[in-house]
Enzyme design. Structure first.
Site, PDB file in Angstrom:
ATOM      1  N   GLU B  91      -1.549  14.489   2.407  1.00 53.25           N
ATOM      2  CA  GLU B  91      -0.274  13.862   2.782  1.00 53.25           C
ATOM      3  C   GLU B  91       0.885  14.427   1.941  1.00 53.25           C
ATOM      4  O   GLU B  91       0.737  14.641   0.735  1.00 53.25           O
ATOM      5  CB  GLU B  91      -0.413  12.357   2.497  1.00 53.25           C
ATOM      6  CG  GLU B  91       0.784  11.515   2.889  1.00 53.25           C
ATOM      7  CD  GLU B  91       0.528  10.028   2.625  1.00 53.25           C
ATOM      8  OE1 GLU B  91      -0.452   9.701   1.918  1.00 53.25           O
ATOM      9  OE2 GLU B  91       1.302   9.196   3.138  1.00 53.25           O
ATOM     10  N   LYS B 163       3.619   9.324  10.328  1.00 52.36           N
ATOM     11  CA  LYS B 163       2.813   8.193   9.863  1.00 52.36           C
ATOM     12  C   LYS B 163       3.323   6.886  10.476  1.00 52.36           C
ATOM     13  O   LYS B 163       4.527   6.616  10.476  1.00 52.36           O
ATOM     14  CB  LYS B 163       2.918   8.128   8.337  1.00 52.36           C
ATOM     15  CG  LYS B 163       1.942   7.190   7.645  1.00 52.36           C
ATOM     16  CD  LYS B 163       2.090   7.359   6.116  1.00 52.36           C
ATOM     17  CE  LYS B 163       1.158   6.506   5.298  1.00 52.36           C
ATOM     18  NZ  LYS B 163       1.328   6.766   3.844  1.00 52.36           N
ATOM     19  N   TYR B 169       2.333  -2.018  -0.983  1.00 54.33           N
ATOM     20  CA  TYR B 169       1.773  -2.982  -1.927  1.00 54.33           C
ATOM     21  C   TYR B 169       1.292  -2.202  -3.145  1.00 54.33           C
ATOM     22  O   TYR B 169       1.197  -0.959  -3.111  1.00 54.33           O
ATOM     23  CB  TYR B 169       0.605  -3.731  -1.270  1.00 54.33           C
ATOM     24  CG  TYR B 169      -0.368  -2.828  -0.557  1.00 54.33           C
ATOM     25  CD1 TYR B 169      -1.343  -2.127  -1.264  1.00 54.33           C
ATOM     26  CD2 TYR B 169      -0.272  -2.604   0.819  1.00 54.33           C
ATOM     27  CE1 TYR B 169      -2.210  -1.260  -0.624  1.00 54.33           C
ATOM     28  CE2 TYR B 169      -1.141  -1.723   1.463  1.00 54.33           C
ATOM     29  CZ  TYR B 169      -2.106  -1.066   0.735  1.00 54.33           C
ATOM     30  OH  TYR B 169      -2.957  -0.191   1.357  1.00 54.33           O
ATOM     31  N   CYS B 217      -2.969   9.200   6.177  1.00 53.96           N
ATOM     32  CA  CYS B 217      -3.363   8.211   5.160  1.00 53.96           C
ATOM     33  C   CYS B 217      -3.567   6.783   5.715  1.00 53.96           C
ATOM     34  O   CYS B 217      -4.530   6.548   6.419  1.00 53.96           O
ATOM     35  CB  CYS B 217      -2.355   8.232   4.010  1.00 53.96           C
ATOM     36  SG  CYS B 217      -3.090   7.644   2.459  1.00 53.96           S
ATOM     37  N   SER B 254      -4.476   9.184  -1.861  1.00 55.37           N
ATOM     38  CA  SER B 254      -5.016   7.854  -2.150  1.00 55.37           C
ATOM     39  C   SER B 254      -5.595   7.845  -3.558  1.00 55.37           C
ATOM     40  O   SER B 254      -6.593   8.507  -3.820  1.00 55.37           O
ATOM     41  CB  SER B 254      -6.099   7.578  -1.090  1.00 55.37           C
ATOM     42  OG  SER B 254      -6.637   6.300  -1.239  1.00 55.37           O
ATOM     43  N   ASP B 386      -9.980   0.993 -30.279  1.00 54.90           N
ATOM     44  CA  ASP B 386      -8.928   1.484 -29.388  1.00 54.90           C
ATOM     45  C   ASP B 386      -8.505   2.906 -29.736  1.00 54.90           C
ATOM     46  O   ASP B 386      -8.460   3.790 -28.881  1.00 54.90           O
ATOM     47  CB  ASP B 386      -7.699   0.566 -29.461  1.00 54.90           C
ATOM     48  CG  ASP B 386      -7.918  -0.761 -28.755  1.00 54.90           C
ATOM     49  OD1 ASP B 386      -8.992  -0.938 -28.156  1.00 54.90           O
ATOM     50  OD2 ASP B 386      -7.011  -1.616 -28.810  1.00 54.90           O
TER      51      ASP B 386
END
Lengths: 679, 679
Positions: B91, B163, B169, B217, B254, B386
């Site tokens: 994409e 698309k 989101y 996508c 993605s 860490d």
């Protein structure tokens, strides 16, 4: 006869319309608890036997439903006591707007707001209340939430309206979780949380015999004569207007920005005139993080004339009658009305926007502190423009006794700067302390020099001229400010970077750009000069900012310019602010490219004779620095948006790894040649 | 006979299918410049007289069109040389994905990418190239851009696909500037930048006699049998399947996340089986800021079986023939295939996700540095978990000689911690330096104490027990790291905060949470322990992290616990990490409320007998601390997203002023009672 009764008696001598607004102001002063005045006001309002509406512009706390509900209930009760036909609240009043991703991660907030809307409905009587809330839907398709508003009355939910047009640009993210409503206007109460397929139902709400068409915010921003091109494929206002309502209503939450008042006024006036229908617009007030909402709720009559307008940047309950022409126009921020028809060009005449700018920022600071539970601020006072203007704004927002200004001179800091800082603090009445950073600078520098000696045995990439000493100074200062914030209750340090410098990345990470809040991050330098002069002229105490601060050419006093032997002047290191600010303005307002800028004359060029080489150098430097400033933008503290466009990360999103964009572009011939070479 | 010829000769001895992939790998090794191998490969591929497709998964630099175009052209040329029917790119290949608001502020980028697509078309021949680009449209309605892909061939643009479904989101913001395509499948080339009304045109692309349905996508993510409920109202794949294509193609970008591979595999397998049509999925690879794309492009046959899969986290050109069943399955990150059907429950068995987690972060660090022009990293080594895990990750991403670990002990730092830090650095082969912060701490503290004396004469709100000393230490360390970054070329400091601590706000502003990049900001503490053990077991050099670091209970060594006289242990100040991480998991994966958590058993509860008071205390503390951590999340440095959900500000948006949300909720009775009291 007590004081209130006397006041009421005086008010009752006024002409009827003045009397209504004076009584209403008195009642608001008493926080709606003034039965004598309410009784008198109700009596007067009776003469308007229909069409009385209360515009309840409130300042919600995001997600604090109980806090918001209390404000709503109080105003519903007041409206009922006055016998109004309706009281209208802003968009998503119950939760506050924008609700953002909370809606998805914590669906409990939505469930709570539905319980509350049902319970609030129970206390309503004859007066209808239009209350914004988030509706969750059980559905097999689409997003699971509507941005909705309920008409409450006679103890129940009478109907529900859902937002159709979902803004999803700049500071707006509505389409992230809301489903656009497939229908405009009212739907029956049975559809609450169960709105799958629209039901055949009258679009308009009939209240006391009059017909109201209800819309939510963006729903009124797509008139296809006013806007060309249009962002959306439908116009909910037109759909409702086709049903011949007596009044169109819009519940909004629309933050203020440069030139937005002009656009909004012209658009709403156009719509009401075009549809020959009065238009009632109720806007949220108060700041939610970066968004400062200006209130200024208003009514236009069927001829497109402004009939009423509530105060700006304050909560207010404004009583109007759009059908019978009852209203009062409270003043806008000074200067705005002058520019309603002004063209969109870059100018250094900031005057018409300065009061709005001031109020936008003050509200931004005040609400951020209040809503997060802070009270006090501490900031470094360098004797420069940025920290001085920031100090005035913070003092005005939080009151001087809650502000500590700290002068933190280094060996480069001039005596003049130290004195200017102290004078400013004294003029302003804020607390003041001096903390030289010489010892810190030396200790840090010693530790670093030792480290550097070790590191350069392994890494052969030590800079000949580094900004390390400059940055140690800026970071030492931030270290002190954050230390104070850690040691004293409810105290936040202030980041004093301005917009021009942030564009240039001319700010130190963990230094001057670090803080709990950044009040002037969306004010360019040339505008900041104008704002300083405006503050000196328009505040109650005049001339708090010493003239020497305004006259001084800005520089961070972090390094000595080898050419002059004096502290480095920012414009010498960068480019003239007038030029820089016009580049910013053209990018943000005109989306111009490098090439377009190069080919058209700048305001600065009209007044100064600069060569094309000089212009190229400045433009190149601007684009290069802007690209590498993206990281700094991404960690910018919360800051209030002021301009039409900003670098606030909630407003403008650009991946940092895109720093290799070729903003200059290439011709087709150049591209063809490059590709040929690859073959 | 040279070395290459020898290799080719060896390869030609292999069975045909193996031979194809061995030759292809060899050619990629030579950066597509290996005519002898190409000649042999072309010869073999001729036996498949149609249906050969190249899956060109590339790693673009966002907005750097020329850089991306060069990769594209090289692969088009290769595909043409091999005589493939088609080469498919991810994409928005020309610009990289996500393009974000650049598209609006700098429309020149869009104009450039259109010039490039036209020029690239000119070099195409018999092989069709499917290339993603941004299309600008002149239109009076709707957004001004399409997320499009062009089919290029015979020197021109043959058709354009746009698309339809726009994800909006989490990390996706497509709907901010793209208009959803009103039509699925191909449209004629004349519609380029002029797509106003769809034209009647065959939806499928016919290439060498076979019919291809092309989607972009999200277009393939709305199957209404696989997903219930559905997010969108249409299913472009179904629309195309109804036209009986020989193959369905999807160009994707993605990013990888926990459990996404499982979802993606099951969904694509389902779709191809349901439509009885082979499915070709080409994914972007490489990281763009917080998004780490895993590539793993793939093909499913008409029975839903995986036929081919490209490598994960690497560029690859994979040759497949979905019609004739030619493909090779390269391995996924270890562990993922095991869990394809695993239920969604909280577990401490992180093993199946650790290799993916490692590769996701490594790619995130590597690409962030490379794409922004940095090479070196410096980080503090505390001897804790860490910083140790961060050191390994950064060393693996940038190579050990580009990493400097600095031990910066304070008086609280134990000898064990110092030794552990040094041992880790030695094991890892990174550079190491020691810089005690005692002098800095004392100087800063002296300056602060003096300031505090002045300030407390005005502000009567000094804390009895403050975190100031802790924070001075953390900030002194960051001061040194940023100093190194300022002094040495292309060097960034690393922020070492982990996800659990960030949820709790247990990180110092301008201290350990500050840096140019935060590699483990999306890894919870319990997962970090597992990752440490995994690294010790699975890296070429075993056990680089000393066992003592993994066994030690985490604590910042910034303060002494008055109860024990020893450095404070984080779990004692907060709550057990196992409990905390399950709260995080439930919020992020189940959207559970406080009440739901309270009422259901935690994994921790099964193994430890805790009282309801204890559980309440921990939950209360969690929600309180999470609310006030929002500011820290807002200034979190760039960091790579690893989990299904994260606190990354590009992924999760919550206004800071919403810190007063009542996450516990109220019953209807309670709400009614509150309202009654207001009346």
């Amino acid at each position: 006869m007590n004081k209130t009764d006397k006041k009421i008696e005086d008010i009752l001598q006024l002409p009827e319309s003045e009397c209504i607004y004076a009584l209403n102001e008195l009642i608001e002063e008493y926080n709606f608890d003034c039965p004598e005045a309410i009784k008198e006001l109700k009596e007067i309002l009776k003469t308007y036997n229909y069409g009385n509406i209360g515009l309840a512009q409130i300042n919600p706390i995001l997600g604090n439903i109980q806090y918001n509900a209390q404000k709503i209930v109080k105003r519903i009760k007041y409206a009922e006591n006055l016998g109004l036909d309706m009281v209208v609240f802003p968009e998503l009043t119950l939760t506050g707007y924008p609700i953002d991703d909370i809606i998805d991660r914590h669906p409990v907030v939505v469930e709570e707001n539905i319980k509350w809307i049902k319970e609030i409905a129970k206390i309503t009587g004859k007066t209808r209340a239009l209350v914004g809330f988030i509706e969750k839907v059980k559905s097999n398709t689409g997003r699971r939430y509507y941005n909705a508003a309920a008409v409450l009355g006679e103890g129940k939910i009478e109907s529900i309206v859902r937002k159709t047009l979902l803004p999803n640009y700049s500071e707006f993210y509505d389409a992230r979780y809301f489903e656009p409503s497939p229908i405009v206007g009212a739907q029956p109460p049975e559809t609450l949380c169960n709105f799958q397929k629209p039901v055949d139902y009258p679009k308009l709400n009939i209240i006391n015999g009059k017909k109201y068409g209800i819309t939510i915010c963006e729903d009124c921003w797509n008139n296809n004569e006013f806007f060309i091109p249009n962002l959306y494929h439908s116009d909910p206002v037109k759909t409702l207007a086709d049903e011949f309502p007596d009044v169109i209503i819009n519940c909004s939450a629309s933050p203020t920005r440069t030139k937005k008042e002009q656009l909004k006024h012209n658009m709403l006036s156009y719509i009401s005139r075009m549809h020959k229908t009065p238009f009632v617009y109720v806007n949220q007030v108060g700041a939610i993080d970066n968004n400062s909402f200006d209130g200024s709720s208003r009514v236009y009559n069927a001829r497109g004339e402004l009939l009423a307008r509530a105060k700006s940047f304050e909560e207010q309950f404004l009583i109007v009658n759009p059908i019978k022409g009852l209203g009062k126009i409270y003043p806008l921020a000074n200067g705005l009305e002058k520019t309603l028809q002004e063209p969109k060009i870059f100018t250094l005449d900031y005057e018409p926007d300065l009061e709005r700018t001031y109020k936008t920022i003050i509200q931004g600071i005040r609400d951020y502190f209040a809503k997060t539970g802070f009270k006090r601020a501490v900031l470094g006072l360098s004797g420069g423009l940025d920290s001085s203007v920031s100090a005035v704004l913070v003092a005005d927002a939080l009151s001087p006794q809650n502000v500590f200004g700290v002068s933190m001179p280094s060996k480069i800091t001039s005596n003049e700067s130290k004195n200017d800082a102290q004078t400013l603090a004294a003029n302003l009445g804020i607390h003041f302390a001096v903390a030289p950073i010489k010892a810190m600078y030396e200790t840090v520098n010693n530790s670093l020099q030792e480290l550097f000696t070790t590191i350069e045995t392994k890494w052969d990439v030590r800079y000949k001229h580094s900004f390390t000493p400059d940055n140690i100074q800026a970071r030492s200062r931030a270290m002190l400010l954050w230390g104070i914030s850690n040691e004293f209750g409810q105290c936040l340090p202030i980041a004093t970077s301005d917009k021009s410098e942030l564009y240039m990345g001319y700010a130190t990470v963990n230094g001057d750009m670090s803080g709990g809040f950044a009040p002037i991050a969306d004010v360019t330098k040339t505008k900041l000069f104008a704002l300083a002069r405006w503050l000196n002229k328009n505040r109650e105490t005049k001339n708090v900012i010493p003239e020497s601060i305004i006259l001084k050419r800005p520089g961070a006093e972090l390094a000595i310019d080898p050419k002059t032997g004096k502290p480095l002047i920012a414009e010498d290191a960068l480019m003239p602010y007038e030029f820089m600010d016009e580049v910013i303005w053209r990018i943000e307002n005109k989306h111009e490219s490098y090439k377009e800028m190069f080919e058209t004359e700048f305001l600065y060029e009209r007044e100064h004779n600069i060569s094309l080489e000089q212009k190229t150098e400045w433009l190149d430097k601007f684009y290069r620095r802007m690209s590498t400033a993206l990281y700094k933008w991404s960690i910018l503290p919360p800051s209030v948006i002021v301009d039409a466009r900003s670098i606030n990360k909630n407003d403008y999103r650009q991946p940092i790894t895109s720093s290799k964009i070729n903003y200059k572009g290439q011709t087709t011939d150049e591209i063809e040649k490059i590709i040929t070479e690859w073959m």
